[in-house]
Design an enzyme around this catalytic site. Structure first.
Site, PDB file in Angstrom:
ATOM      1  N   ASN A   7     -67.886 -97.230  17.117  1.00 52.01           N
ATOM      2  CA  ASN A   7     -66.676 -96.644  17.222  1.00 52.01           C
ATOM      3  C   ASN A   7     -66.172 -96.207  18.617  1.00 52.01           C
ATOM      4  O   ASN A   7     -66.703 -95.533  19.068  1.00 52.01           O
ATOM      5  CB  ASN A   7     -66.881 -95.128  16.177  1.00 52.01           C
ATOM      6  CG  ASN A   7     -65.610 -94.439  16.250  1.00 52.01           C
ATOM      7  OD1 ASN A   7     -64.618 -94.617  16.644  1.00 52.01           O
ATOM      8  ND2 ASN A   7     -65.809 -93.306  15.472  1.00 52.01           N
ATOM      9  N   LYS A  14     -69.420 -94.667  20.419  1.00 49.91           N
ATOM     10  CA  LYS A  14     -70.369 -94.083  19.366  1.00 49.91           C
ATOM     11  C   LYS A  14     -70.942 -95.232  18.608  1.00 49.91           C
ATOM     12  O   LYS A  14     -70.329 -96.299  18.461  1.00 49.91           O
ATOM     13  CB  LYS A  14     -69.855 -93.261  18.566  1.00 49.91           C
ATOM     14  CG  LYS A  14     -69.161 -92.032  19.046  1.00 49.91           C
ATOM     15  CD  LYS A  14     -68.388 -90.877  17.997  1.00 49.91           C
ATOM     16  CE  LYS A  14     -67.827 -89.903  18.810  1.00 49.91           C
ATOM     17  NZ  LYS A  14     -67.333 -88.839  17.786  1.00 49.91           N
ATOM     18  N   ARG A  77     -65.124 -99.341  13.390  1.00 50.85           N
ATOM     19  CA  ARG A  77     -64.337 -98.564  12.929  1.00 50.85           C
ATOM     20  C   ARG A  77     -63.123 -98.881  13.652  1.00 50.85           C
ATOM     21  O   ARG A  77     -62.864 -99.005  14.862  1.00 50.85           O
ATOM     22  CB  ARG A  77     -64.593 -97.192  13.175  1.00 50.85           C
ATOM     23  CG  ARG A  77     -63.622 -96.153  12.713  1.00 50.85           C
ATOM     24  CD  ARG A  77     -63.559 -94.812  13.233  1.00 50.85           C
ATOM     25  NE  ARG A  77     -62.713 -93.853  12.769  1.00 50.85           N
ATOM     26  CZ  ARG A  77     -61.962 -92.714  13.172  1.00 50.85           C
ATOM     27  NH1 ARG A  77     -62.596 -92.494  14.456  1.00 50.85           N
ATOM     28  NH2 ARG A  77     -61.241 -92.038  12.808  1.00 50.85           N
ATOM     29  N   HIS A 165     -58.346 -91.370   7.902  1.00 50.26           N
ATOM     30  CA  HIS A 165     -60.000 -90.739   7.631  1.00 50.26           C
ATOM     31  C   HIS A 165     -60.418 -91.468   6.163  1.00 50.26           C
ATOM     32  O   HIS A 165     -61.165 -90.981   5.388  1.00 50.26           O
ATOM     33  CB  HIS A 165     -59.850 -89.432   7.415  1.00 50.26           C
ATOM     34  CG  HIS A 165     -59.762 -88.584   8.773  1.00 50.26           C
ATOM     35  ND1 HIS A 165     -58.842 -87.245   8.674  1.00 50.26           N
ATOM     36  CD2 HIS A 165     -60.181 -88.789   9.742  1.00 50.26           C
ATOM     37  CE1 HIS A 165     -59.010 -86.747   9.887  1.00 50.26           C
ATOM     38  NE2 HIS A 165     -59.606 -87.770  10.552  1.00 50.26           N
ATOM     39  N   GLY A 195     -61.875 -81.421  10.409  1.00 47.99           N
ATOM     40  CA  GLY A 195     -62.733 -81.498  11.651  1.00 47.99           C
ATOM     41  C   GLY A 195     -61.738 -81.117  12.759  1.00 47.99           C
ATOM     42  O   GLY A 195     -60.778 -80.269  12.397  1.00 47.99           O
ATOM     43  N   ASN A 196     -61.723 -81.555  13.997  1.00 42.00           N
ATOM     44  CA  ASN A 196     -60.582 -81.333  15.073  1.00 42.00           C
ATOM     45  C   ASN A 196     -59.536 -82.157  14.465  1.00 42.00           C
ATOM     46  O   ASN A 196     -58.220 -81.530  14.705  1.00 42.00           O
ATOM     47  CB  ASN A 196     -61.337 -81.943  16.294  1.00 42.00           C
ATOM     48  CG  ASN A 196     -59.980 -81.488  17.368  1.00 42.00           C
ATOM     49  OD1 ASN A 196     -59.740 -80.271  17.332  1.00 42.00           O
ATOM     50  ND2 ASN A 196     -59.731 -82.341  18.079  1.00 42.00           N
ATOM     51  N   GLY A 197     -59.364 -83.078  13.963  1.00 46.01           N
ATOM     52  CA  GLY A 197     -58.552 -83.785  13.135  1.00 46.01           C
ATOM     53  C   GLY A 197     -58.808 -83.371  11.679  1.00 46.01           C
ATOM     54  O   GLY A 197     -59.974 -83.230  11.214  1.00 46.01           O
ATOM     55  N   ARG A 226     -53.149 -80.747  16.911  1.00 43.23           N
ATOM     56  CA  ARG A 226     -51.953 -81.417  16.291  1.00 43.23           C
ATOM     57  C   ARG A 226     -51.196 -80.593  15.396  1.00 43.23           C
ATOM     58  O   ARG A 226     -51.802 -79.762  14.638  1.00 43.23           O
ATOM     59  CB  ARG A 226     -52.503 -82.604  15.462  1.00 43.23           C
ATOM     60  CG  ARG A 226     -53.184 -83.710  16.232  1.00 43.23           C
ATOM     61  CD  ARG A 226     -53.307 -84.999  15.412  1.00 43.23           C
ATOM     62  NE  ARG A 226     -54.247 -85.986  16.195  1.00 43.23           N
ATOM     63  CZ  ARG A 226     -55.087 -86.737  15.535  1.00 43.23           C
ATOM     64  NH1 ARG A 226     -55.587 -86.544  14.239  1.00 43.23           N
ATOM     65  NH2 ARG A 226     -55.953 -87.405  16.404  1.00 43.23           N
ATOM     66  N   ASP A 265     -61.104 -74.916  18.796  1.00 41.34           N
ATOM     67  CA  ASP A 265     -62.516 -74.868  18.462  1.00 41.34           C
ATOM     68  C   ASP A 265     -62.526 -73.893  17.271  1.00 41.34           C
ATOM     69  O   ASP A 265     -62.299 -72.582  17.633  1.00 41.34           O
ATOM     70  CB  ASP A 265     -63.568 -75.047  19.217  1.00 41.34           C
ATOM     71  CG  ASP A 265     -64.966 -75.148  18.533  1.00 41.34           C
ATOM     72  OD1 ASP A 265     -65.352 -74.437  17.700  1.00 41.34           O
ATOM     73  OD2 ASP A 265     -65.623 -76.145  18.952  1.00 41.34           O
ATOM     74  N   ARG A 267     -64.857 -72.216  16.127  1.00 39.53           N
ATOM     75  CA  ARG A 267     -65.994 -71.135  16.529  1.00 39.53           C
ATOM     76  C   ARG A 267     -65.507 -70.241  17.611  1.00 39.53           C
ATOM     77  O   ARG A 267     -65.805 -69.006  17.368  1.00 39.53           O
ATOM     78  CB  ARG A 267     -67.148 -71.847  16.896  1.00 39.53           C
ATOM     79  CG  ARG A 267     -67.875 -72.755  15.818  1.00 39.53           C
ATOM     80  CD  ARG A 267     -68.953 -73.830  16.593  1.00 39.53           C
ATOM     81  NE  ARG A 267     -68.316 -74.767  17.304  1.00 39.53           N
ATOM     82  CZ  ARG A 267     -69.092 -75.940  17.659  1.00 39.53           C
ATOM     83  NH1 ARG A 267     -70.113 -75.891  17.654  1.00 39.53           N
ATOM     84  NH2 ARG A 267     -68.181 -76.664  18.489  1.00 39.53           N
ATOM     85  N   GLY A 313     -66.878 -81.672  10.307  1.00 36.71           N
ATOM     86  CA  GLY A 313     -67.322 -80.568  11.036  1.00 36.71           C
ATOM     87  C   GLY A 313     -67.117 -79.136  10.457  1.00 36.71           C
ATOM     88  O   GLY A 313     -67.877 -78.370  10.326  1.00 36.71           O
ATOM     89  N   GLU A 316     -67.934 -78.594   6.379  1.00 39.61           N
ATOM     90  CA  GLU A 316     -69.249 -78.379   6.268  1.00 39.61           C
ATOM     91  C   GLU A 316     -69.947 -77.211   6.677  1.00 39.61           C
ATOM     92  O   GLU A 316     -70.907 -77.112   6.267  1.00 39.61           O
ATOM     93  CB  GLU A 316     -70.159 -79.953   6.560  1.00 39.61           C
ATOM     94  CG  GLU A 316     -69.651 -81.256   6.202  1.00 39.61           C
ATOM     95  CD  GLU A 316     -70.338 -82.312   6.806  1.00 39.61           C
ATOM     96  OE1 GLU A 316     -71.284 -82.277   7.382  1.00 39.61           O
ATOM     97  OE2 GLU A 316     -69.474 -83.481   6.852  1.00 39.61           O
ATOM     98  N   GLU A 364     -69.629 -91.543   7.820  1.00 39.30           N
ATOM     99  CA  GLU A 364     -68.710 -92.789   8.110  1.00 39.30           C
ATOM    100  C   GLU A 364     -69.444 -93.951   8.776  1.00 39.30           C
ATOM    101  O   GLU A 364     -69.020 -94.987   8.348  1.00 39.30           O
ATOM    102  CB  GLU A 364     -67.464 -92.392   9.051  1.00 39.30           C
ATOM    103  CG  GLU A 364     -66.740 -91.279   8.318  1.00 39.30           C
ATOM    104  CD  GLU A 364     -65.662 -90.925   9.497  1.00 39.30           C
ATOM    105  OE1 GLU A 364     -64.449 -91.320   9.307  1.00 39.30           O
ATOM    106  OE2 GLU A 364     -65.953 -89.709  10.198  1.00 39.30           O
TER     107      GLU A 364
END
Length: 378
Positions: A7, A14, A77, A165, A195-197, A226, A265, A267, A313, A316, A364
């Site tokens: 990826n 990755k 990917r 996605h 997630g972030n996206g 975004r 984020d 968090r 992220g 979950e 993924e």
């Protein structure tokens, strides 16, 4: 089969070595800061400085650390597959088509293609497969993917809703059916990849019939940076005032939760909410309200709903986002179990809830590896 899954991002690579027989990742890691100062390879909890001026050099570093002789295929990917409706064996013709789609995903496809070319150079004897984020959503009916702009212009330039996605949405919907113990072809599901996206999808009888991201990954839900859905008139006004490039930068990298509250984020956002930050509280409400609207819309679009899955992220790991996103949807048959939700599930709806709600970890890399195997065996 052991598949090297790659990826490639603009400054990252990755990777995983995935055994499709055991469905396990034998090795997972990444190379970060490719082409920048201080590139590092992350593997096994350790960070090692490496020479990675480009993706080809980064892949050389990866191949030094894995049993190269065990790699039987490479799965890549690719974010934007344009008109591809399924994963494809990579040929020069396929690469040319992908390069033609690069303007549709300028932040992703050029890097994906750089990763492919690096792997073709380093492993020329190994078959390689492109797995597209957009392919799963190519089953959307025309009423869902077509924009109400002049038809001839849209058809000539590919102006339509593609969705993204898709690899995650497909994997999670299949996994959710397994958890429910029912055939996927009988179910109407909503998958929330947060997630972030972030994106939502309506999966009816195993087929994507709608999804929140569109022509680009900016449409739909509020995300880390975004904007998600905005009035096209606002986009035009931003372009008029700031210029097209700055307007695009603002909507893609300076908006979303970051623009609303200064935190991308979740968090950090929750900590700000706990400290009494009113902007952070409002940002959380905007974020979860948008999710709730899509759940309601997709239940209506499918004429009913059997289950909802939270994944990625945030999906979950954030019980407060899950709670706020479903609050008030009891009329649809959604009854959240507070204790199960706080514990992370996997099932977080009450016993007897007409609509079951689950936390389903996405994978993924495994989905890409299995699709690579399927393409090569067929």
């Amino acid at each position: 089969m052991k598949v090297l899954v790659l990826n490639a991002g603009s400054s990252s690579l990755k990777f995983s070595l995935t055994n499709t027989a055991t469905r396990r990742h034998e090795i997972r890691g990444s190379v970060e800061r490719i082409g920048l100062e201080g590139p590092v390879l992350k593997l096994g909890g350790e960070e090692t400085p490496v020479a990675a001026a480009d993706h080809r050099a980064a892949l050389v570093e990866v191949l030094r650390r894995i049993p190269r002789e065990e790699v039987t295929a490479v799965g890549h990917r690719v974010v934007h597959g344009g008109g591809f409706t399924a994963s494809s064996l990579i040929t020069e013709e396929v690469l040319e088509r992908l390069e033609a789609y690069s303007h549709l995903a300028p932040l992703h496809n050029p890097a994906n293609i750089a990763g492919i070319r690096a792997a073709l150079s380093a492993l020329p004897e190994v078959p390689q497969v492109a797995v597209f984020d957009t392919a799963f959503h190519q089953t959307m009916p025309e009423r869902a993917w077509r924009y109400a702009i002049p038809r001839e212009l849209a058809d000539e330039h590919g102006f339509r809703r593609y969705g993204f996605h898709g690899t995650s949405h497909r994997y999670v919907s299949q996994r959710l059916a397994e958890l429910l113990g029912r055939p996927l072809e009988e179910l109407r599901l909503i998958v929330l990849h947060l997630g972030n996206g972030a994106s939502a999808s309506a999966v009816s009888r195993g087929r994507s019939v709608d999804t929140s991201m569109g022509f680009t990954p900016m449409e739909g839900l509020v995300m880390g940076t975004r904007s998600g859905d905005v009035d096209p008139g606002l986009v035009l006004e931003l372009a008029r005032r700031l210029g097209v490039e700055k307007a695009g930068e603002l909507l893609n990298k300076q908006s979303g939760l970051l623009g609303l509250a200064g935190h991308q984020d979740l968090r950090d956002l929750h900590r700000a909410v706990a400290a009494g930050d009113a902007a952070a509280r409002e940002a959380l409400e905007v974020y979860t309200y948008r999710i709730k609207k899509y759940v309601g819309a997709y239940a209506a679009a499918m004429g009913g709903l059997e289950a909802i899955a939270f994944t990625a992220g945030v999906g979950e790991n954030d019980p407060e986002v899950r709670r706020l996103s479903l609050e008030g949807l009891e009329f649809l048959g959604v009854e959240l179990d507070p204790k199960a939700n706080a514990a992370g599930g996997p099932r977080i709806s009450r016993a007897g809830s007409r609509v079951e709600v689950w936390v389903v970890p996405t994978d993924e890399e495994l989905a890409i590896a299995l699709d690579t195997e399927r393409v090569l065996e067929s």
